[in-house]
Design an enzyme around this catalytic site. Structure first.
Site, short mmCIF file in Angstrom:
data_model
loop_
_atom_site.label_atom_id
_atom_site.label_comp_id
_atom_site.label_asym_id
_atom_site.label_seq_id
_atom_site.Cartn_x
_atom_site.Cartn_y
_atom_site.Cartn_z
N HIS A 54 -5.01 2.05 -45.88
CA HIS A 54 -5.43 1.62 -44.53
C HIS A 54 -4.88 2.54 -43.44
O HIS A 54 -3.74 3.01 -43.53
CB HIS A 54 -5.00 0.17 -44.29
CG HIS A 54 -5.83 -0.82 -45.06
ND1 HIS A 54 -5.40 -2.09 -45.37
CD2 HIS A 54 -7.08 -0.70 -45.61
CE1 HIS A 54 -6.34 -2.73 -46.06
NE2 HIS A 54 -7.36 -1.90 -46.23
N ASP A 56 -3.72 2.15 -40.47
CA ASP A 56 -2.48 1.86 -39.76
C ASP A 56 -1.25 2.19 -40.61
O ASP A 56 -0.12 2.02 -40.18
CB ASP A 56 -2.44 0.40 -39.28
CG ASP A 56 -2.47 -0.61 -40.41
OD1 ASP A 56 -3.31 -0.47 -41.32
OD2 ASP A 56 -1.65 -1.56 -40.40
N HIS A 57 -1.48 2.72 -41.84
CA HIS A 57 -0.38 3.14 -42.71
C HIS A 57 -0.42 4.64 -43.01
O HIS A 57 0.55 5.19 -43.51
CB HIS A 57 -0.42 2.35 -44.04
CG HIS A 57 -0.26 0.87 -43.83
ND1 HIS A 57 0.87 0.19 -44.21
CD2 HIS A 57 -1.05 -0.03 -43.21
CE1 HIS A 57 0.74 -1.09 -43.86
NE2 HIS A 57 -0.42 -1.25 -43.25
N HIS A 108 -4.14 -6.80 -51.94
CA HIS A 108 -4.54 -6.44 -50.57
C HIS A 108 -5.55 -5.29 -50.62
O HIS A 108 -6.61 -5.35 -50.02
CB HIS A 108 -3.29 -6.07 -49.77
CG HIS A 108 -3.56 -5.61 -48.37
ND1 HIS A 108 -4.04 -6.45 -47.40
CD2 HIS A 108 -3.39 -4.40 -47.79
CE1 HIS A 108 -4.17 -5.76 -46.27
NE2 HIS A 108 -3.79 -4.52 -46.48
N ASP A 130 1.56 -4.01 -47.21
CA ASP A 130 0.86 -5.23 -46.79
C ASP A 130 0.67 -6.20 -47.96
O ASP A 130 -0.27 -6.99 -47.97
CB ASP A 130 -0.51 -4.90 -46.19
CG ASP A 130 -0.40 -4.24 -44.82
OD1 ASP A 130 0.71 -4.16 -44.28
OD2 ASP A 130 -1.45 -3.80 -44.31
N HIS A 168 4.50 -5.27 -41.39
CA HIS A 168 4.07 -5.92 -40.14
C HIS A 168 5.04 -7.01 -39.73
O HIS A 168 5.62 -7.69 -40.58
CB HIS A 168 2.68 -6.55 -40.30
CG HIS A 168 1.57 -5.55 -40.43
ND1 HIS A 168 0.91 -5.03 -39.34
CD2 HIS A 168 1.03 -4.96 -41.53
CE1 HIS A 168 -0.02 -4.17 -39.76
NE2 HIS A 168 0.03 -4.11 -41.08
#
Ligand SMILES: [Zn+2]
Ligand SMILES: [Zn+2]
Length: 255
Positions: A54, A56-57, A108, A130, A168
């Protein structure tokens, strides 16, 4: 070794581990806050560990590699910024001379990996991306409930002192749901009060620990009769471990 959560975006943490000289970071979705931390503390970035694909990683990986020449590690079976060393279940790596074991934890995403590291004279660390959140777990975007339950069961079997470094800051929201599942859990009540105090001071609630998560996280507690009972109030057809886990995750998605 210092363990630092670098805040990014709204609620991401980019975890950094350093020995005052050399550093590694995990899941740098944004390069800027990492470059600022490296400059501030005079650190050299040696390694970048990525848990899943993802944005955001992974969004900061390319810029960090270009700026620092750091070695990038990531999952064997996901789309990643190349070049990198791809890792599968049971692999070990030694960034900063520390021994990290790789666990494949699908759910995930289909190829999500986690890193469990032993730190001399300190508790181990788990970089779980996540997959596991404090009092919660990641959404099932690519995997099945059965896969996620198996992944979380493996993480729960790690030593209780392991410091759990989630990607997160979701703790307060997760606790609100956890208390709907187990309103009488006194560990949960105490943890919520503690987490609220931390957030009021704008401090991270993380890292958590495996021992704490086993006491408060409903997704690690689906084998307990009272959690099964609570889930069956919502979905009476949930009658085996995977069905209970699936119903709990669906309940949380709608909560
Ligand atoms: Zn993700
Ligand atoms: Zn994320």
């Amino acid at each position: 070794m210092k363990l630092i959560p670098i805040p990014a975006f709204n609620d991401n943490y980019i975890w950094m581990l350093h020995d005052e000289r050399r550093a590694l970071v995990v899941d740098p979705g944004d390069a800027q806050p990492v470059l600022a931390a490296l400059a501030r503390d005079g650190l050299t970035l040696e390694s970048i560990l990525v848990t899943h694909h993802h944005g955001d990683h992974t969004g900061g990986v390319e810029v960090l590699r270009q700026n620092t020449g750091a070695q990038v590690y990531g999952p064997a079976a996901e789309r990643m910024p190349e070049p990198l060393q791809r890792l599968g279940d049971g692999d070990t790596i030694t960034p900063l001379g520390l021994r990290f074991e790789v666990l494949l934890v699908p759910g995930h995403t289909a190829g999500h990996i986690a890193y469990w590291g032993q730190i001399p004279d300190a508790d181990p660390v788990l970089f779980c991306g996540d997959t596991l959140f404090s009092a919660g777990c990641g959404r099932l975007f690519e995997g099945t409930p059965g896969q996620m339950l198996a992944s979380l069961t493996r993480l729960a079997a790690l030593p209780e002192a392991t410091r759990v470094c989630c990607a997160h800051e979701y703790t307060l929201g997760s606790l609100r749901f956890a208390l709907a599942v187990e309103p009488d859990n006194t560990d949960l009540q105490a943890y919520q009060a503690h987490a609220r105090t931390l957030r009021q001071q704008l401090l991270p609630t993380l890292p958590s620990s495996i021992g704490l998560e086993k006491a408060v996280n409903p997704f690690l507690r689906t084998h307990l009769p009272k959690v099964v009972h609570a889930v069956q109030q919502i979905d009476p057809n949930a009658d085996d471990p995977v069905a209970v886990f699936a119903a709990l995750r669906t309940w949380k998605d709608k909560f």
